[in-house]
Motif scaffolding. Structure first.
Motif, short mmCIF file in Angstrom:
data_model
loop_
_atom_site.label_atom_id
_atom_site.label_comp_id
_atom_site.label_asym_id
_atom_site.label_seq_id
_atom_site.Cartn_x
_atom_site.Cartn_y
_atom_site.Cartn_z
N CYS A 60 0.82 -1.22 0.00
CA CYS A 60 0.00 0.00 0.00
C CYS A 60 0.85 1.27 0.00
O CYS A 60 0.42 2.31 -0.51
CB CYS A 60 -0.93 0.01 1.22
SG CYS A 60 -2.22 -1.24 1.17
N MET A 64 1.20 0.62 -4.59
CA MET A 64 -0.12 1.10 -5.02
C MET A 64 -0.16 2.62 -5.01
O MET A 64 0.59 3.26 -4.27
CB MET A 64 -1.22 0.54 -4.08
CG MET A 64 -1.36 -0.97 -4.10
SD MET A 64 -2.65 -1.59 -2.99
CE MET A 64 -4.12 -1.00 -3.83
N LYS A 65 -1.03 3.16 -5.84
CA LYS A 65 -1.20 4.60 -5.87
C LYS A 65 -1.74 5.07 -4.53
O LYS A 65 -2.65 4.48 -3.97
CB LYS A 65 -2.16 4.99 -7.00
CG LYS A 65 -2.38 6.49 -7.12
CD LYS A 65 -3.38 6.79 -8.24
CE LYS A 65 -3.64 8.29 -8.33
NZ LYS A 65 -4.62 8.61 -9.38
N THR A 70 -5.89 3.79 0.83
CA THR A 70 -4.58 3.23 1.19
C THR A 70 -4.00 3.95 2.41
O THR A 70 -3.27 3.34 3.20
CB THR A 70 -3.60 3.33 0.02
OG1 THR A 70 -3.45 4.69 -0.39
CG2 THR A 70 -4.07 2.48 -1.16
N ASP A 297 -7.80 -5.46 -5.63
CA ASP A 297 -6.71 -4.57 -6.04
C ASP A 297 -5.42 -4.94 -5.32
O ASP A 297 -4.33 -4.93 -5.92
CB ASP A 297 -7.07 -3.11 -5.74
CG ASP A 297 -8.20 -2.62 -6.64
OD1 ASP A 297 -8.43 -3.25 -7.69
OD2 ASP A 297 -8.84 -1.62 -6.28
N THR A 301 -1.97 -6.24 -7.17
CA THR A 301 -0.70 -5.52 -6.97
C THR A 301 0.35 -6.42 -6.34
O THR A 301 1.52 -6.38 -6.71
CB THR A 301 -0.94 -4.28 -6.07
OG1 THR A 301 -1.97 -3.49 -6.62
CG2 THR A 301 0.34 -3.45 -5.97
#
Length: 334
Positions: A60, A64-65, A70, A297, A301
């Protein structure tokens, strides 16, 4: 007027039973140690919790973006990681009934569980409220939900959690009996002891529970009115909330029973607090497991990140092998 009460250890209730009396002073007794099964479970919780939450922080935080969601999950993973990092000290104390780590770690280890409790439940409130606002006020949410604001809210949440954890830092003490050092809680009065326990129950369980139930109810009503019936984005949130309250409810029940200890079996209370504390600790490794199995998601990832690492390692081995092969060819040609 004499005030007498039995104070069970907040996190590891087996460590000692403290009987305080204004007339007789304070006497410390050591009941039977925690069963081996609970010790093994706590070790497993620590190992899986450290690995799982490290994975969540890595995925996270770096893979991840960065979004509002997040931000919530990283903070929750950090809270669980800090508790799991200090849990081995408590396991050692449970096994040996001796605390050689000093007063500072005595206070910090005791406070870790309650800091984790407050920060986790406050974050679940934030997650629930955030989802509720997104569905109820989509335009306002789109214009005002930012990562920076979420970070500020998280900072305030940590500050409030730390303030509510202060009693553990203040009242935790150590005492030496010959070659044995004990780490225990000294509230110096039944009224103070009762006030701390009730505050934990009300602020760390009851109010957050009612707030989350309200948010989930509103969320459920709004989702029914939408044409899109998919609830996949909300299954991680629901699972996190359920796991928290399932893990913490037994502990709070026995803490409330402890306040009226004269009308209950001390053996039952002691065993119940031990099991309840272990169940509460297990919440720290359940969260990352839920991310892996329920968060699509997160799974994508994670899989992509692990595959890229494997590919990089294989490419490095191939390059190294190819370089060695070229060198050996050059030697043969000479």
């Amino acid at each position: 007027m004499d005030v007498e009460y039995i104070e069970f250890e907040d996190y590891a209730p087996d460590n000692e039973t403290e009987i305080n009396s204004t007339a007789a002073g304070m006497l410390n007794f050591s009941p039977p140690r925690t069963p081996l099964t609970l010790v093994v479970i706590n070790i497993i919780i620590s190992v899986i919790g450290l690995g799982g939450n490290s994975l969540v922080i890595w995925i996270c935080g770096w893979k991840m973006k960065r979004t509002v969601f997040t931000t919530w999950y990283i903070s929750l993973a950090i809270s669980d990681f800090l508790f799991c990092a200090l849990l081995p000290l408590e396991v050692f104390y449970t096994m040996t009934s001796h605390w050689p780590f000093g007063l500072v770690l005595c206070k910090l280890t005791s406070s870790a569980l309650f800091l984790n409790m407050y920060s986790s439940v406050f974050l679940l409130v934030l997650i629930s409220a955030d989802r509720c606002v997104m569905v109820s006020f989509p335009v306002w949410s789109h214009n005002h939900r930012t990562v920076m604001k979420a970070g500020r809210v998280v900072a305030l949440m940590w500050l409030l959690s730390a303030l509510l954890t202060l009693p553990s830092l203040i009242f935790r003490q150590i005492t030496v009996h010959g070659s044995v050092t004990q780490c225990y809680m000294d509230y110096m009065g039944h009224s103070r002891h009762k006030g701390v326990k009730l505050t934990r129950f009300i602020c760390g369980f009851l109010i957050p529970f009612l707030t989350i139930v309200f948010c989930c109810t509103v969320l459920g009503v709004k989702l029914r009115s939408l044409t899109i019936k998919s609830t996949k984005p909300y299954k991680v949130m629901v699972a996190l909330i359920l796991s928290f309250f399932i893990c913490w409810f037994p502990y709070h029940c026995f803490v409330l029973l402890e306040l009226d200890w004269k009308n209950h079996s001390l053996e039952v209370l002691s065993t119940g607090l031990k099991v309840g504390a272990t169940m509460a600790a297990s919440n720290s490794f359940i969260s990352p497991v839920l991310y892996v199995f329920l968060g699509s998601d997160f799974k994508k990832t994670l899989k992509r990140s692990l595959m890229s690492r494997i590919e990089e390692a294989m490419a490095e081995d191939f390059r190294t092998g190819g370089l060695n092969h070229s060198r050996s060819k050059a030697v043969e040609m000479k």
